[in-house]
Write an enzyme that holds these catalytic residues in place. Structure first.
Site, PDB file in Angstrom:
ATOM      1  CG  ASP A 183      -1.972   1.160   1.025  1.00 16.33           C
ATOM      2  OD1 ASP A 183      -2.568   1.261  -0.060  1.00 16.33           O
ATOM      3  OD2 ASP A 183      -2.155   1.938   1.976  1.00 16.33           O
ATOM      4  NE  ARG A 248       2.120  -9.450 -29.825  1.00 13.49           N
ATOM      5  CZ  ARG A 248       1.354 -10.234 -30.600  1.00 13.49           C
ATOM      6  NH1 ARG A 248       0.668  -9.693 -31.580  1.00 13.49           N
ATOM      7  NH2 ARG A 248       1.298 -11.523 -30.377  1.00 13.49           N
TER       8      ARG A 248
END
Length: 320
Positions: A183, A248
């Site tokens: 967090d 990619r």
């Protein structure tokens, strides 16, 4: 613009870290802080030169200084120490566990100064204390994210709330990796590297929506948590967007800058069915390869170029 802060180091923490002996305490010892990482050996000050003296630095007396003081008449030595301790220094440290002059203790108490003793040599004590203070006083920021140590590399996971950072971290924990922070990640710069840790109040805790707060140390054991780690890679998790171009091949070596340091950066699109923990593991392994000079995407493109060059050469020969 992100808020950069520097937190002063508590003197009591420094004393505990180096197992120093406390000879006298300043009245405000429990709240005393150190704000400068440099440590001064008061050599010129022992002969009365204070023009460029910085009293906010820790002061340390080594063997040379103590022998020099020992050779003085007591009244002269007292006057020299009086001048030093009149300055509002954080503390005066005596190295090598050397005997302390009675008047030094008396004057430290008179002026309300903290007087300490350490068993290390002057050089070792100075370098180790400076290293400790450089880390404690380093500029720092806080980022919303999850920091993991994956196979020895610090990986910072960023992304919007609810994207799946904590869930990915849980799966990585099940695979044997370590949690550093969930967090909120406190990031500090030391030299040219970034280190991350968790705020003290949430160390080894995680929040999982629908489950609540869990104690990772209790669930997975001591080996599943780590106090801090150097950050080697930043991964941004984002919702998959149809029509958006995603790299990619991985030829582009993107970077992410924090506190003036640029780190390798990857964006991983999230959608149902993707094994994010596995992808993050592979991304970390690839980052290690690239760190040591091997880029698989470039190798792949090079092989393709060689393949097409061979085909073109073959076609040229057939036409002849």
């Amino acid at each position: 613009m992100e808020k950069v802060k520097r937190t002063p180091a508590r003197l009591s923490d420094l004393v505990e870290e180096f197992n120093m002996e406390i000879l006298t305490k300043a009245p405000n010892y429990t709240t005393q802080t150190v704000t400068i990482s440099d440590v001064n050996r008061p050599a010129l000050q022992l002969v009365g030169f204070y023009k460029y003296f910085e009293p906010m630095r820790l002061q340390i007396l080594g063997k040379a200084e103590m022998v020099f003081l020992q050779a003085m008449m007591q009244e002269k030595r007292r006057a020299v120490l009086e001048s030093l301790l009149r300055c509002e220094i954080p503390a005066l440290i005596i190295a090598r566990n050397m005997e302390v002059f009675p008047e030094l203790i008396e004057l430290a108490e008179k002026h309300g100064r903290t007087l300490l003793r350490i068993d290390k040599t002057t050089v070792d004590a100075t370098s180790e204390i400076i290293d400790y203070l450089n880390k404690k006083l380093a500029p720092q920021i806080t980022r919303h994210g999850v920091l993991m140590n994956i196979n020895g590399q610090g990986v910072l996971l960023l992304g919007d709330s609810g994207i799946g950072k904590s869930e990915t971290a849980i799966e990585l924990l099940k695979r044997g990796h370590r949690l550093v922070a969930d967090d909120a990640v406190e990031i500090r710069r030391v030299s040219t590297s970034l280190y991350g840790t968790a705020p003290e109040i949430i160390q080894h805790y995680m929040e999982i929506r629908g489950v609540g707060v869990v104690d990772v140390q209790q669930l997975f054991g001591m080996g599943a948590v780590q106090f801090d780690t150097e950050i080697d890679l930043v991964i941004q998790l984002e919702q998959w967007q149809d029509g958006k171009f995603y790299d990619r091949l991985g030829l582009g070596e993107e970077t992410y800058e924090m506190l003036g340091v640029k780190l390798p950066y990857m964006t991983i699109p999230v959608r149902p069915g993707r094994n994010l923990a596995g992808i993050v593991e592979i991304a970390t392994m690839k980052n290690r390869q690239m760190k040591y000079g091997y880029n698989p995407a470039r190798d792949f493109v090079s092989r393709l170029d060689q393949h097409y060059d061979a085909l073109n050469e073959e076609n040229r020969r057939r036409k002849q």
